[in-house]
Write an enzyme that holds these catalytic residues in place. Structure first.
Site, PDB file in Angstrom:
ATOM      1  N   TYR A 108       0.853  -1.189   0.000  1.00 45.09           N
ATOM      2  CA  TYR A 108       0.000   0.000   0.000  1.00 45.09           C
ATOM      3  C   TYR A 108       0.881   1.228   0.000  1.00 45.09           C
ATOM      4  CZ  TYR A 108      -3.307   3.528   1.637  1.00 45.09           C
ATOM      5  OH  TYR A 108      -4.078   4.653   1.747  1.00 45.09           O
ATOM      6  N   GLU A 196      -3.379   7.564  -4.085  1.00 46.55           N
ATOM      7  CA  GLU A 196      -3.267   6.251  -3.446  1.00 46.55           C
ATOM      8  C   GLU A 196      -3.052   5.132  -4.462  1.00 46.55           C
ATOM      9  OE1 GLU A 196      -6.050   4.594  -0.019  1.00 46.55           O
ATOM     10  OE2 GLU A 196      -6.793   3.934  -1.956  1.00 46.55           O
TER      11      GLU A 196
END
Ligand code: GDP
Ligand code: MN
Length: 392
Positions: A108, A196
């Protein structure tokens, strides 16, 4: 404002962030031919302004172009419901057809603004691919946070440290560090509130690929990004939210509330919510009509409130300053007339032209309870609410 994955991917590619080859498709036939050009084995991804598509059937790995066609047919024209959407879901008008990435590791990586730190923060985790909120709640130690300096960002050695901490093997550290720096540039150049990548993938053959891409843009910066503004897709937005934005009012729908609150000023709006909450009559929304609202805006705000089926009573709390109470009252009357609402209104009008405002409401034929000060509000609002569950 949110961008679609395919739009964010194009921006990523311009900044040198590695992404899988892909094409966008609006029909099953387009999906099929795109898959043929990409070698057949592809992933079909519903383009919606919501995450959690993987678990909801909005991301399908297929073996050939015919399967891509039928996967696309199953998504296009339907609403996709994920844990991030309402129960109604959001419409799928386009699917992204992307070359499949052979995944060894899912990480992530994101850049966002940390209000407490008053700075952008780069967040990374080896627990990628899954819901980051869950990781943050259950294993906060698995998230690495690197504060960036708003004036210069982060230095390359800081990015390399972060890449090593994320577990990138030595021969990928340089590449991963470049990616971190490039994501940071995307974030700053485009005035993002969030950039993101989840998952950021290490492939089985040792490459780094951004498999998903999410960019949210700061609404107040859109005036200087005409190109980004053109990418807006209002159909993905909640109906009430869209109307509120068009009318220029700040509106947030809240679950389980029954009192529609119309207030001017964010601070007063929050105080009003606290008071109705304390009285055991939770607010159905936050709504700030702003300091310089006119009659039409007030009317539209009123109509927004009453088109929320949860709302059983209205609390109008206006502190007249630049926005005069008579204008607010006229707007309320107009909104009630145009919507045909018969809801009981509790009104606290103070400040400029408060008397005129009261008179206008009193003469309107609407059911109105007038208050003299805020301390009466909780009880008054509670008294106007029909019994729980009663129809309005
Ligand atoms: P999201 O669920 O909306 O966040 O959609 P993602 O694009 O993140 O995809 C969800 C999951 O599908 C990812 O975490 C991967 O596990 C899987 N996935 C997506 N694309 C690929 C791919 O190209 N190859 C493989 N093997 N898995 C993929
Ligand atoms: Mn994802």
């Amino acid at each position: 404002m949110k961008l679609h994955e395919y739009q964010a991917k194009e921006i990523f590619a311009r900044y040198g962030i590695p992404v899988a080859r892909s094409e966008i498709a609006s029909t099953p036939a387009e999906a099929k031919s795109a898959a043929e050009r990409l070698g057949g084995k592809v992933v079909v991804k519903a383009q919606v302004h919501a995450g959690g598509r993987g678990k909801a059937g909005g991301v399908k790995l297929v073996a050939n172009a015919a399967e891509a066609e039928s996967a696309a047919a199953g998504m296009l024209g339907r609403n996709l419901v994920t844990h991030q959407t309402t129960a109604r879901g959001v419409p799928v008008r386009k699917v992204l057809i992307a070359e499949t990435t052979p995944i060894a590791t899912e990480l992530y990586l994101a850049v966002t603004v940390d209000g407490d730190a008053r700075a952008p923060v780069i967040m990374g985790s080896r627990a990628g691919g899954m819901d980051i909120e869950t990781v943050a709640a259950e294993h906060p130690e698995r998230i690495i946070r690197v504060k960036a300096d708003p004036s210069y960002g982060i230095w390359p050695y800081g990015a390399r440290d972060m890449a090593r901490a994320l577990g990138f093997p030595p021969k990928l550290v340089r590449e991963a560090a470049d990616l971190i720096l490039n994501l940071y540039r995307v974030f700053v150049d485009n005035d993002c509130t969030l950039a993101e990548i989840n998952p950021l993938v290490i492939t089985t053959d040792g490459r780094v690929v951004a498999v998903d891409s999410k960019l949210n843009i700061e609404d107040d910066a859109l005036f200087r990004h005409a190109d980004l503004k053109a990418l807006a897709d209002p159909e993905q937005q909640d109906e009430l939210q869209r109307r509120a934005e068009a009318a220029g009012v700040k509106y947030v729908k809240l679950e389980n509330g029954r009192v529609g609150c119309m207030v001017n000023g964010a601070g007063l709006a929050m105080a009003t919510m606290d008071i109705t909450e304390k009285a055991g009559t939770p607010p159905a929304n936050f709504l700030d009509v702003g300091g310089s609202a006119n009659e039409d805006r007030i009317a539209e705000a009123f109509k927004l409130l009453v088109s929320d089926a949860d709302v059983r009573a209205i609390f109008v709390n206006i502190f007249g300053g630049i926005l005069r109470c008579d204008i607010a009252a006229r707007g309320v009357v107009q909104g009630a007339r145009e919507s045909g609402s018969r809801l009981h209104i509790v009104a606290l009008l103070r400040g400029t032209n408060a008397e005129d405002g009261r008179r206008i409401l009193a003469d309107s034929g609407l059911k109105v309870t007038f208050l003299d000060d805020l301390s009466q509000a909780g009880a008054a609002v509670a008294a106007t609410l029909p019994a729980q569950g009663a129809r309005r």
